[in-house]
Design an enzyme around this catalytic site. Structure first.
Site: not given
Ligand code: EPZ
Length: 420
Positions: A19-20, A118, A123, A308, A400
């Site tokens: 994803k990243n 978030c 962030r 993560d 997500r």
């Protein structure tokens, strides 16, 4: 997701595209005009679909070709694109900040909503904006919208990042691609996603040189051309399933991994006594006779232990044989999952940025809530190992970043079911 825990996982799964890595690599298409960027191994995720919607909203035609073992997207970019980013789409995902660099560089201006906070921290994007200003951009923020513009082209220059921010590195690399002259960025993020982005920029003709000293050198060019690149495997998804195998004392194989991308995780798991073997791009997790030993973990920018994977490691250590500690040094508040695990019988005490985890024999199923993507993943693997039934609510966070996690877990023998 309803989980009936205590079943050792068995079988083989394949890692999704990262994803990243996919998010910045997709944004590269906005540097093109009248050309196409084709990407392979793009995962099918909420955040990816949001990024596709954001890019299409700017005028690009995204041709999505997905089948059993193919997930390709061709971004056909027109001669002109819009430079105002849709606010309601951008607010759905912080990764929308990655449009700043490529749109400003190719249009000479961009308007983009400031990302909100978030659950894991503030962030901010101050480092992104500071670098763009150094390259000659005028930047104004009016009621939460960033308005950036530059007369003529951005100017290449030497930029030092106060923190090796992943997003700031990515935005500035894309901005430098069409700048006038050479840009050298020092103290960049070293995550594998940066290498993937460098490869994507090279595939459209941008000379990018990553230097071992933690810098990158980019020659700005006049025009780019169509290109084709592949998204790397998702190292964080890989770690999540490795820990699921360990927590259920199962026997699983995960294919299409890049072992060097998960060195830090494997080192800590070896220290904790986990049983696994790595051959080429496959890792095999074996049942262990004993529970994990307690260890101390500190999250750091790559190649350190990845933030993560911190919640997932917290879940695994909550059933280790002793007291472990985890220090979260990247984000301000990434321990929200601990209270939910404690409702499952874990014994985790948080003091500022350190979690003290007293391992218990076994977790007990409970109704818990996902507060963010990785916290949700941690609760799922906790539920897989817990005695009895767990319900993880607010799966929207998990979709997500985890493609078909219910199907993948079912294929490993887990008793999971999506309930509304
Ligand atoms: C990327 O976020 C990832 N997201 C995050 O993954 C990941 O946790 C993070 O990198 C660190 O590895 C994507 O790649 C889409 P940063 P990013 O800029 O770029 C501070 C997930 O779960 N900072 O390296 O936002 C920031 O507040 C997500 O997949 C500034 O202060 O991370 C944070 O404390 C979560 N000013 C730290 O640096 C800035 O201008 C790391 O942020 C930028 C960052």
């Amino acid at each position: 997701m309803k989980i009936n825990g205590g079943i050792p996982l068995k079988g083989t799964i394949k890692t999704q595209g990262a994803k990243n890595a996919a998010l910045p690599v997709m944004a590269v298409c906005l540097l093109l005009r009248g050309q196409t960027l084709t990407l392979d191994n793009v995962p099918d995720l909420y955040d990816i679909n949001t990024m596709i919607a954001l890019i299409e909203d700017l005028g690009v035609n995204a041709e999505i070709m997905r089948s059993e073992n193919k997930s390709q997207i061709a971004f056909h970019v027109p001669e002109e694109i819009k430079w105002e980013v849709s606010e309601n789409l951008a607010r759905k995902m912080r990764g929308s900040s990655l449009l700043l660099g490529p749109v400003l560089a190719s249009c000479g201006r961009v308007s983009l909503p400031l990302p909100g906070g978030c659950s894991i921290g503030a962030r901010p994007i101050d480092l992104h904006l500071k670098g763009l200003k150094q390259m000659g951009a005028d930047i104004e923020i009016q009621n939460g919208i960033v308005h950036a513009s530059v007369k003529g082209k951005l100017r290449g220059r030497r930029i030092y990042l106060d923190f090796p921010s992943v997003g700031a590195t990515e935005n500035l690399m894309m901005a430098a691609s069409l700048a006038k002259g050479e840009t050298i960025i020092e103290n960049i993020a070293r995550e594998p996603e940066i290498d993937n982005l460098a490869a994507a920029l090279r595939c459209i003709g941008v000379p990018v040189e990553l230097e071992g000293t933690g810098g990158v050198r980019i020659q700005g060019i006049e025009s780019v051309h169509s290109g084709h690149e592949r998204v790397i495997p998702d190292r964080i998804e890989t770690c999540t399933y490795i820990l699921a195998g360990i927590m259920t004392n199962g026997h699983i194989k995960i294919e299409d991994i890049v072992p060097s991308h998960i060195d830090a995780i494997l080192a800590k798991l070896e220290e904790a006594g986990a049983k696994f073997s790595v051959r080429r791009n496959v890792i095999e997790i074996f049942p262990a006779k004993k529970r994990l030993h307690p260890i101390s973990v500190k999250t750091m920018p790559y190649p350190g232990f990845p933030t993560d994977s911190q919640p997932q490691m917290g879940a695994a250590l909550s059933i280790a044989r002793g007291v472990s500690t985890i220090e979260e040094s990247v984000f301000q508040a990434r321990f929200l999952y601990a209270q939910e695990l404690n409702r499952m019988g874990a014994d985790i005490q948080i003091s500022r940025d350190v979690a003290v985890i007293r391992g218990v024999e076994r977790l007990k199923g409970a109704n818990v809530k996902a507060t963010d993507l990785r916290a949700g993943a941690a609760l799922i693997i906790a539920g897989l190992s817990a005695e009895g039934e767990t319900i993880v609510e607010d799966m929207v966070h998990v979709w997500r970043g985890y493609e078909a996690i219910d199907k993948k877990l079912k294929s490993l023998g887990a008793q999971v079911e999506l309930v509304s």
